[in-house]
Structures are given as C-alpha cells and as structure tokens.
Scaffold this motif. Sequence first.
Motif, PDB file in Angstrom:
ATOM      1  N   GLY A   1      74.109 166.405  13.043  1.00  0.00           N
ATOM      2  CA  GLY A   1      72.991 167.282  12.722  1.00  0.00           C
ATOM      3  C   GLY A   1      72.496 167.159  11.297  1.00  0.00           C
ATOM      4  O   GLY A   1      71.873 168.074  10.777  1.00  0.00           O
ATOM      5  N   ALA A   2      72.742 166.031  10.659  1.00  0.00           N
ATOM      6  CA  ALA A   2      72.304 165.821   9.271  1.00  0.00           C
ATOM      7  C   ALA A   2      70.786 165.658   9.224  1.00  0.00           C
ATOM      8  O   ALA A   2      70.191 165.068  10.117  1.00  0.00           O
ATOM      9  N   VAL A   3      70.200 166.183   8.170  1.00  0.00           N
ATOM     10  CA  VAL A   3      68.752 166.106   8.014  1.00  0.00           C
ATOM     11  C   VAL A   3      68.325 165.032   7.020  1.00  0.00           C
ATOM     12  O   VAL A   3      67.138 164.743   6.891  1.00  0.00           O
ATOM     13  N   GLY A   4      69.277 164.450   6.329  1.00  0.00           N
ATOM     14  CA  GLY A   4      68.942 163.430   5.356  1.00  0.00           C
ATOM     15  C   GLY A   4      70.184 162.728   4.838  1.00  0.00           C
ATOM     16  O   GLY A   4      71.307 163.168   5.061  1.00  0.00           O
ATOM     17  N   VAL A   5      69.953 161.623   4.156  1.00  0.00           N
ATOM     18  CA  VAL A   5      71.027 160.824   3.580  1.00  0.00           C
ATOM     19  C   VAL A   5      70.681 160.565   2.122  1.00  0.00           C
ATOM     20  O   VAL A   5      69.572 160.134   1.808  1.00  0.00           O
ATOM     21  N   ASP A   6      71.630 160.853   1.241  1.00  0.00           N
ATOM     22  CA  ASP A   6      71.432 160.581  -0.182  1.00  0.00           C
ATOM     23  C   ASP A   6      71.738 159.134  -0.519  1.00  0.00           C
ATOM     24  O   ASP A   6      71.011 158.490  -1.265  1.00  0.00           O
TER      25      ASP A   6
ATOM     26  N   LEU B   1      68.900 146.719   9.249  1.00  0.00           N
ATOM     27  CA  LEU B   1      68.545 147.471  10.454  1.00  0.00           C
ATOM     28  C   LEU B   1      69.785 147.993  11.168  1.00  0.00           C
ATOM     29  O   LEU B   1      69.804 149.121  11.668  1.00  0.00           O
ATOM     30  N   ALA B   2      70.844 147.179  11.198  1.00  0.00           N
ATOM     31  CA  ALA B   2      72.092 147.618  11.840  1.00  0.00           C
ATOM     32  C   ALA B   2      72.730 148.771  11.070  1.00  0.00           C
ATOM     33  O   ALA B   2      73.223 149.729  11.675  1.00  0.00           O
ATOM     34  N   VAL B   3      72.707 148.712   9.753  1.00  0.00           N
ATOM     35  CA  VAL B   3      73.263 149.792   8.933  1.00  0.00           C
ATOM     36  C   VAL B   3      72.469 151.075   9.163  1.00  0.00           C
ATOM     37  O   VAL B   3      73.044 152.151   9.388  1.00  0.00           O
ATOM     38  N   VAL B   4      71.150 150.981   9.124  1.00  0.00           N
ATOM     39  CA  VAL B   4      70.300 152.156   9.332  1.00  0.00           C
ATOM     40  C   VAL B   4      70.559 152.737  10.719  1.00  0.00           C
ATOM     41  O   VAL B   4      70.690 153.961  10.877  1.00  0.00           O
ATOM     42  N   ASP B   5      70.671 151.893  11.733  1.00  0.00           N
ATOM     43  CA  ASP B   5      70.924 152.364  13.092  1.00  0.00           C
ATOM     44  C   ASP B   5      72.255 153.113  13.176  1.00  0.00           C
ATOM     45  O   ASP B   5      72.327 154.204  13.756  1.00  0.00           O
ATOM     46  N   GLN B   6      73.309 152.568  12.594  1.00  0.00           N
ATOM     47  CA  GLN B   6      74.627 153.221  12.637  1.00  0.00           C
ATOM     48  C   GLN B   6      74.611 154.559  11.909  1.00  0.00           C
ATOM     49  O   GLN B   6      75.167 155.551  12.394  1.00  0.00           O
ATOM     50  N   VAL B   7      73.978 154.601  10.747  1.00  0.00           N
ATOM     51  CA  VAL B   7      73.939 155.843   9.979  1.00  0.00           C
ATOM     52  C   VAL B   7      73.061 156.874  10.687  1.00  0.00           C
ATOM     53  O   VAL B   7      73.399 158.064  10.715  1.00  0.00           O
ATOM     54  N   GLU B   8      71.965 156.433  11.295  1.00  0.00           N
ATOM     55  CA  GLU B   8      71.120 157.372  12.052  1.00  0.00           C
ATOM     56  C   GLU B   8      71.880 157.980  13.223  1.00  0.00           C
ATOM     57  O   GLU B   8      71.771 159.178  13.480  1.00  0.00           O
ATOM     58  N   GLN B   9      72.658 157.177  13.925  1.00  0.00           N
ATOM     59  CA  GLN B   9      73.466 157.694  15.041  1.00  0.00           C
ATOM     60  C   GLN B   9      74.456 158.740  14.538  1.00  0.00           C
ATOM     61  O   GLN B   9      74.629 159.796  15.165  1.00  0.00           O
ATOM     62  N   ALA B  10      75.115 158.448  13.433  1.00  0.00           N
ATOM     63  CA  ALA B  10      76.065 159.397  12.852  1.00  0.00           C
ATOM     64  C   ALA B  10      75.345 160.666  12.397  1.00  0.00           C
ATOM     65  O   ALA B  10      75.862 161.773  12.572  1.00  0.00           O
TER      66      ALA B  10
ATOM     67  N   ALA C   1      62.377 153.292   6.004  1.00  0.00           N
ATOM     68  CA  ALA C   1      61.074 153.973   6.078  1.00  0.00           C
ATOM     69  C   ALA C   1      60.905 154.667   7.425  1.00  0.00           C
ATOM     70  O   ALA C   1      61.129 154.081   8.480  1.00  0.00           O
ATOM     71  N   GLY C   2      60.569 155.957   7.372  1.00  0.00           N
ATOM     72  CA  GLY C   2      60.326 156.728   8.578  1.00  0.00           C
ATOM     73  C   GLY C   2      61.583 157.190   9.306  1.00  0.00           C
ATOM     74  O   GLY C   2      61.499 157.689  10.425  1.00  0.00           O
ATOM     75  N   THR C   3      62.739 157.027   8.685  1.00  0.00           N
ATOM     76  CA  THR C   3      63.993 157.451   9.299  1.00  0.00           C
ATOM     77  C   THR C   3      64.623 158.561   8.462  1.00  0.00           C
ATOM     78  O   THR C   3      64.142 158.894   7.383  1.00  0.00           O
ATOM     79  N   VAL C   4      65.740 159.084   8.939  1.00  0.00           N
ATOM     80  CA  VAL C   4      66.483 160.101   8.204  1.00  0.00           C
ATOM     81  C   VAL C   4      67.050 159.534   6.898  1.00  0.00           C
ATOM     82  O   VAL C   4      67.408 160.278   5.994  1.00  0.00           O
ATOM     83  N   LEU C   5      67.066 158.213   6.769  1.00  0.00           N
ATOM     84  CA  LEU C   5      67.568 157.553   5.563  1.00  0.00           C
ATOM     85  C   LEU C   5      66.479 157.301   4.523  1.00  0.00           C
ATOM     86  O   LEU C   5      66.782 156.776   3.443  1.00  0.00           O
ATOM     87  N   GLU C   6      65.247 157.638   4.821  1.00  0.00           N
ATOM     88  CA  GLU C   6      64.163 157.344   3.882  1.00  0.00           C
ATOM     89  C   GLU C   6      64.490 157.920   2.506  1.00  0.00           C
ATOM     90  O   GLU C   6      64.841 159.087   2.377  1.00  0.00           O
TER      91      GLU C   6
ATOM     92  N   VAL D   1      79.017 157.400   3.329  1.00  0.00           N
ATOM     93  CA  VAL D   1      77.666 157.933   3.439  1.00  0.00           C
ATOM     94  C   VAL D   1      77.684 159.304   2.786  1.00  0.00           C
ATOM     95  O   VAL D   1      78.572 160.112   3.056  1.00  0.00           O
ATOM     96  N   ARG D   2      76.738 159.538   1.924  1.00  0.00           N
ATOM     97  CA  ARG D   2      76.580 160.869   1.323  1.00  0.00           C
ATOM     98  C   ARG D   2      75.393 161.530   2.003  1.00  0.00           C
ATOM     99  O   ARG D   2      74.260 161.062   1.884  1.00  0.00           O
ATOM    100  N   TRP D   3      75.693 162.589   2.726  1.00  0.00           N
ATOM    101  CA  TRP D   3      74.670 163.309   3.485  1.00  0.00           C
ATOM    102  C   TRP D   3      73.923 164.268   2.575  1.00  0.00           C
ATOM    103  O   TRP D   3      74.520 164.913   1.723  1.00  0.00           O
ATOM    104  N   ALA D   4      72.628 164.378   2.792  1.00  0.00           N
ATOM    105  CA  ALA D   4      71.826 165.381   2.093  1.00  0.00           C
ATOM    106  C   ALA D   4      72.077 166.707   2.797  1.00  0.00           C
ATOM    107  O   ALA D   4      72.093 166.777   4.011  1.00  0.00           O
TER     108      ALA D   4
END
Length: 139
Positions: free
Chosen positions: A22-27, A8-17, A53-58, A111-114
């Motif tokens: 303005g990233a729309v996804g994460v590979d 959850l902490a990793v997802v939160d940090q990556v979502e903030q970044a 699930a349900g985040t930009v990292l899905e 992090v590899r951004w989509a």
Amino acid sequence: MHEMSVALAVVDQVEQAARSRGAVGVDSVRLDVGELAGVVPDALAFCFELACAGTVLEGAELITRSVPGTARCGACADVWDVGMPPQLICPACGNAAADLVSGRELRISEVRWADVEADAEAEADAAHVRIREPIPQES
C-alpha cells in the motif's frame, strides 16, 4: 539497450512490492551492481529515470553500489580481485580452476518508501520517517 530492460525490471519489482504494502511513493532504490554484470551505471541511471515516469517510483533516487569481482582458486583457495578484464588465473599458484565469488550481482538491496503521513509531520516538525524493506532477488 540492456540497461533499459534492467531499469524496467527494477521498476516492475518495486511497483509490485509497493502495491502489496500500500505504499504511495518511493524515495530511493539501492542496487548492488557487480563489475562483471555488464551494466553501465550512468546508462542505468538515465534509463531508470525514464522507466520511473508515471509510476509510483517517479522522482525516486537510484543509488548504485559497485560490487568488485572476486574469484577463489579451486586448488589453493586464494581469493583475489579479478578486475576488468577479468583475471581468472590464480595469482598465487597459476591454476585456472577459479570460481567467481562476486561481481555478477544485480540486486535490489534496499527500497526507501515515501510515507505521506511522515512527510506531512516532517514539514510540521522536521521529523522525517522512512521505512526500509529489502526486495528479494527474483529468480
């Protein structure tokens, strides 16, 4: 479960970044996990998938790199792999004044951004572009 709070902490940090850039996804997300960090990689991978699930990292891939635990002797400066359970007595001189050099890490290293436009171009001409940006470790 400790791994769920880590995920959850990793997802939160990556979502903030992602929001800030303005990233729309994460590979993919690459984590350095020290062997002394007390994290079970398979459990972390399972929890990461649920946390995304349900985040930009899905759908993002979690890639973990194990960092071996090493120690340095304060008396003779010898460096050795401590293993599990950790061997903190210097194998060279027998001194117990060891400093852990590595093995406690739990760090987002990449992090590899989509990239939606690049993905569309990739489908058209098989060129796939990704932007890599490390996420600093939160204190």
